[in-house]
Write a protein that holds these residues in place. Structure first.
Motif, PDB file in Angstrom:
ATOM      1  N   UNK A  65       0.808  -1.218   0.000  1.00  0.00           N
ATOM      2  CA  UNK A  65       0.000   0.000   0.000  1.00  0.00           C
ATOM      3  C   UNK A  65       0.838   1.264   0.000  1.00  0.00           C
ATOM      4  N   UNK A  66       1.908   1.265   0.799  1.00  0.00           N
ATOM      5  CA  UNK A  66       2.793   2.433   0.833  1.00  0.00           C
ATOM      6  C   UNK A  66       3.472   2.631  -0.515  1.00  0.00           C
ATOM      7  N   UNK A  67       3.927   1.545  -1.125  1.00  0.00           N
ATOM      8  CA  UNK A  67       4.567   1.650  -2.440  1.00  0.00           C
ATOM      9  C   UNK A  67       3.587   2.140  -3.496  1.00  0.00           C
ATOM     10  N   UNK A  68       2.357   1.671  -3.414  1.00  0.00           N
ATOM     11  CA  UNK A  68       1.339   2.103  -4.367  1.00  0.00           C
ATOM     12  C   UNK A  68       1.060   3.597  -4.232  1.00  0.00           C
ATOM     13  N   UNK A  69       0.908   4.065  -3.016  1.00  0.00           N
ATOM     14  CA  UNK A  69       0.618   5.474  -2.782  1.00  0.00           C
ATOM     15  C   UNK A  69       1.783   6.361  -3.226  1.00  0.00           C
ATOM     16  N   UNK A  70       2.997   5.995  -2.840  1.00  0.00           N
ATOM     17  CA  UNK A  70       4.165   6.797  -3.215  1.00  0.00           C
ATOM     18  C   UNK A  70       4.405   6.725  -4.714  1.00  0.00           C
ATOM     19  N   UNK A  71       4.175   5.578  -5.324  1.00  0.00           N
ATOM     20  CA  UNK A  71       4.325   5.468  -6.778  1.00  0.00           C
ATOM     21  C   UNK A  71       3.337   6.343  -7.520  1.00  0.00           C
ATOM     22  N   UNK A  72       2.107   6.407  -7.010  1.00  0.00           N
ATOM     23  CA  UNK A  72       1.108   7.272  -7.633  1.00  0.00           C
ATOM     24  C   UNK A  72       1.504   8.743  -7.522  1.00  0.00           C
ATOM     25  N   UNK A  73       1.961   9.140  -6.326  1.00  0.00           N
ATOM     26  CA  UNK A  73       2.387  10.537  -6.144  1.00  0.00           C
ATOM     27  C   UNK A  73       3.612  10.863  -6.988  1.00  0.00           C
ATOM     28  N   UNK A  74       4.534   9.924  -7.102  1.00  0.00           N
ATOM     29  CA  UNK A  74       5.714  10.147  -7.938  1.00  0.00           C
ATOM     30  C   UNK A  74       5.324  10.255  -9.411  1.00  0.00           C
ATOM     31  N   UNK A  75       4.361   9.453  -9.833  1.00  0.00           N
ATOM     32  CA  UNK A  75       3.889   9.533 -11.221  1.00  0.00           C
ATOM     33  C   UNK A  75       3.219  10.875 -11.503  1.00  0.00           C
ATOM     34  N   UNK A  76       2.432  11.355 -10.533  1.00  0.00           N
ATOM     35  CA  UNK A  76       1.823  12.684 -10.704  1.00  0.00           C
ATOM     36  C   UNK A  76       2.895  13.769 -10.803  1.00  0.00           C
ATOM     37  N   UNK A  77       3.912  13.662  -9.952  1.00  0.00           N
ATOM     38  CA  UNK A  77       5.002  14.637  -9.985  1.00  0.00           C
ATOM     39  C   UNK A  77       5.751  14.577 -11.312  1.00  0.00           C
ATOM     40  N   UNK A  78       6.019  13.375 -11.798  1.00  0.00           N
ATOM     41  CA  UNK A  78       6.723  13.238 -13.073  1.00  0.00           C
ATOM     42  C   UNK A  78       5.885  13.743 -14.238  1.00  0.00           C
TER      43      UNK A  78
END
Length: 89
Positions: free
Chosen positions: A26-39
């Motif tokens: 869950x933590x990886x999913x959330x951080x991956x989503x936020x990183x994708x938005x940032x990218x």
């Protein structure tokens, strides 16, 4: 040992596996989503901007959830030993 007992233990083992892996995933999913938005917002396409934060988040989630995960594993192990103790040799 009745087959119903084995089925219940198997189901609980699978459920425990899913629950124990939920915090890091869950933590990886959330951080991956936020990183994708940032990218997407900044047009940066660097791979390390998504991999490293996800790895850090997963390790941090494991550190935070370790007492709960250990408690669940101990509870299941004690339940398993109790059931195995009832088996006639």
């Amino acid at each position: 040992m009745p087959s119903e007992t084995l089925l219940v233990l198997g189901r609980e083992a699978l459920l425990l596996m899913v629950l124990a892996s939920l915090p890091p995933i869950g933590a990886s999913l959330l951080v991956g989503f936020l990183a994708s938005l940032f990218q997407a917002a900044t047009q940066l396409q660097e791979q390390t901007l998504s991999v490293v934060p996800k790895l850090v988040a997963a390790v941090l989630a494991l550190v935070i959830a370790a007492p709960w995960i250990a408690g669940q594993l101990v509870r299941f192990t004690l339940q398993l030993f109790n059931v195995l103790g009832e088996v006639n040799a």
